[in-house]
Design an enzyme around this catalytic site. Sequence first.
Site, PDB file in Angstrom:
ATOM      1  N   ASP A 148      -7.370  -2.405  14.125  1.00 16.65           N
ATOM      2  CA  ASP A 148      -8.775  -2.631  13.756  1.00 16.65           C
ATOM      3  C   ASP A 148      -8.930  -3.840  12.826  1.00 16.65           C
ATOM      4  O   ASP A 148      -9.994  -4.059  12.261  1.00 16.65           O
ATOM      5  CB  ASP A 148      -9.370  -1.366  13.110  1.00 16.65           C
ATOM      6  CG  ASP A 148      -8.688  -0.982  11.798  1.00 16.65           C
ATOM      7  OD1 ASP A 148      -7.760  -1.696  11.364  1.00 16.65           O
ATOM      8  OD2 ASP A 148      -9.095   0.037  11.206  1.00 16.65           O
ATOM      9  N   ASP A 172       0.810  -1.212   0.000  1.00 20.19           N
ATOM     10  CA  ASP A 172       0.000   0.000   0.000  1.00 20.19           C
ATOM     11  C   ASP A 172       0.848   1.269   0.000  1.00 20.19           C
ATOM     12  O   ASP A 172       2.072   1.210   0.169  1.00 20.19           O
ATOM     13  CB  ASP A 172      -0.955  -0.005   1.216  1.00 20.19           C
ATOM     14  CG  ASP A 172      -0.253  -0.412   2.512  1.00 20.19           C
ATOM     15  OD1 ASP A 172       0.990  -0.393   2.561  1.00 20.19           O
ATOM     16  OD2 ASP A 172      -0.951  -0.747   3.473  1.00 20.19           O
ATOM     17  N   GLU A 176      -9.527  -1.727   5.404  1.00 17.68           N
ATOM     18  CA  GLU A 176     -10.184  -1.396   6.658  1.00 17.68           C
ATOM     19  C   GLU A 176     -11.444  -2.259   6.840  1.00 17.68           C
ATOM     20  O   GLU A 176     -11.913  -2.893   5.893  1.00 17.68           O
ATOM     21  CB  GLU A 176     -10.569   0.094   6.644  1.00 17.68           C
ATOM     22  CG  GLU A 176      -9.369   1.041   6.553  1.00 17.68           C
ATOM     23  CD  GLU A 176      -8.571   1.143   7.856  1.00 17.68           C
ATOM     24  OE1 GLU A 176      -8.528   0.172   8.626  1.00 17.68           O
ATOM     25  OE2 GLU A 176      -7.986   2.222   8.087  1.00 17.68           O
ATOM     26  N   HIS A 233      -7.091  -4.461  10.064  1.00 20.65           N
ATOM     27  CA  HIS A 233      -6.761  -4.296   8.648  1.00 20.65           C
ATOM     28  C   HIS A 233      -5.474  -5.022   8.265  1.00 20.65           C
ATOM     29  O   HIS A 233      -4.554  -5.176   9.072  1.00 20.65           O
ATOM     30  CB  HIS A 233      -6.762  -2.823   8.221  1.00 20.65           C
ATOM     31  CG  HIS A 233      -5.619  -1.977   8.700  1.00 20.65           C
ATOM     32  ND1 HIS A 233      -5.809  -0.792   9.368  1.00 20.65           N
ATOM     33  CD2 HIS A 233      -4.276  -2.108   8.573  1.00 20.65           C
ATOM     34  CE1 HIS A 233      -4.631  -0.249   9.633  1.00 20.65           C
ATOM     35  NE2 HIS A 233      -3.686  -1.026   9.161  1.00 20.65           N
TER      36      HIS A 233
HETATM   37  C1  GLP Z   1      -0.194   0.335   8.552  1.00 25.10           C
HETATM   38  C2  GLP Z   1       0.075  -0.544   7.341  1.00 25.10           C
HETATM   39  C3  GLP Z   1      -0.214  -2.009   7.627  1.00 25.10           C
HETATM   40  C4  GLP Z   1       0.410  -2.408   8.952  1.00 25.10           C
HETATM   41  C5  GLP Z   1      -0.189  -1.576  10.057  1.00 25.10           C
HETATM   42  C6  GLP Z   1       0.296  -1.963  11.433  1.00 25.10           C
HETATM   43  O1  GLP Z   1      -1.500   0.739   8.668  1.00 25.10           O
HETATM   44  N1  GLP Z   1      -0.673  -0.149   6.204  1.00 25.10           N
HETATM   45  O2  GLP Z   1       0.298  -2.800   6.565  1.00 25.10           O
HETATM   46  O3  GLP Z   1       0.206  -3.781   9.191  1.00 25.10           O
HETATM   47  O4  GLP Z   1       0.190  -0.227   9.788  1.00 25.10           O
HETATM   48  O5  GLP Z   1       1.385  -1.203  11.842  1.00 25.10           O
HETATM   49  P1  GLP Z   1       2.379  -1.571  12.991  1.00 25.10           P
HETATM   50  O6  GLP Z   1       3.141  -2.755  12.498  1.00 25.10           O
HETATM   51  O7  GLP Z   1       3.253  -0.367  13.134  1.00 25.10           O
HETATM   52  O8  GLP Z   1       1.572  -1.884  14.182  1.00 25.10           O
END
Ligand code: GLP
Length: 255
Positions: free
Chosen positions: A136, A67, A143, A138
């Site tokens: 959440d 993404d 989402e 995702h």
């Molecule tokens: C972002 C990314 C996700 C990732 C998420 C969790 O939103 N788009 O791919 O899994 O963050 O982040 P973290 O690993 O910092 O908790």
Amino acid sequence: MEVIILPTKEECAYLGAGIIANLIRDNPKCVLGLATGSTPVPVYNELIRLHKENNLSFAEVTTFNLDEYIGLSADHPCSYRYFMQEQLFNEVDVDLNATHVPNGLADDVQSECESYEELITKSGGIDLQILGIGSDGHIGFNEPCSSLSSRTRMKTLTGETIEDNSRFFDSVDDVPRHCITMGVGTILDTRSVLLFAFGEGKADVISQSVEGPITSMVPASALQLHQRVKVIIDDAAASKLSNIDYYKEVYANRP
Ligand code: GLP
């Protein structure tokens, strides 16, 4: 799903990076799906170590990131392209032309999304997808309520994600509201998945994703439909699962 619970995130990262390194050694032209966020960082650090100390070469590997934020250029310090350059690409011998992150500045977002899907297909599909998970539920930026057969497209971030990700920005108002993300269907088409989660803050969402019903309200739960998923989590992220003893027994006695 194979649920692998290890005491620390360092051990999870070591295991995960070893799986990725074995794939690259078996198939130097493999296609990797990459993720951002803080979770994959120790995995990338271990891959960098394997490159520098154990001759692991990324020279023929192709990569696709999940993404990108809409509105951030590749050289914006909060863009996911920038993140990947800093956290992995600049430290290994990957051919930058073979690394793909959606273009957050595309004039025509729809056609950018379609081309991204086409490029993945032309590359032969993703052999191994790395995933983190949002609080959440995702994956990528899919989402809650994302179609479980969705493809790469524009999404609007939830308030929870904007709040979670604001730690990387100067202020919450600087977090883009929109993004381009591979769809849940795109992720389900990959040949194998490593989902990582560390820390108590991920315990609820891991329990919902692994042991709860498959629902678009928790997009990661769709991974229950995938035949080759390893969920690699530390004790803290596993703490709300019901079947911890069973998962540990399966792993300890793996054939
Ligand atoms: C972002 C990314 C996700 C990732 C998420 C969790 O939103 N788009 O791919 O899994 O963050 O982040 P973290 O690993 O910092 O908790």
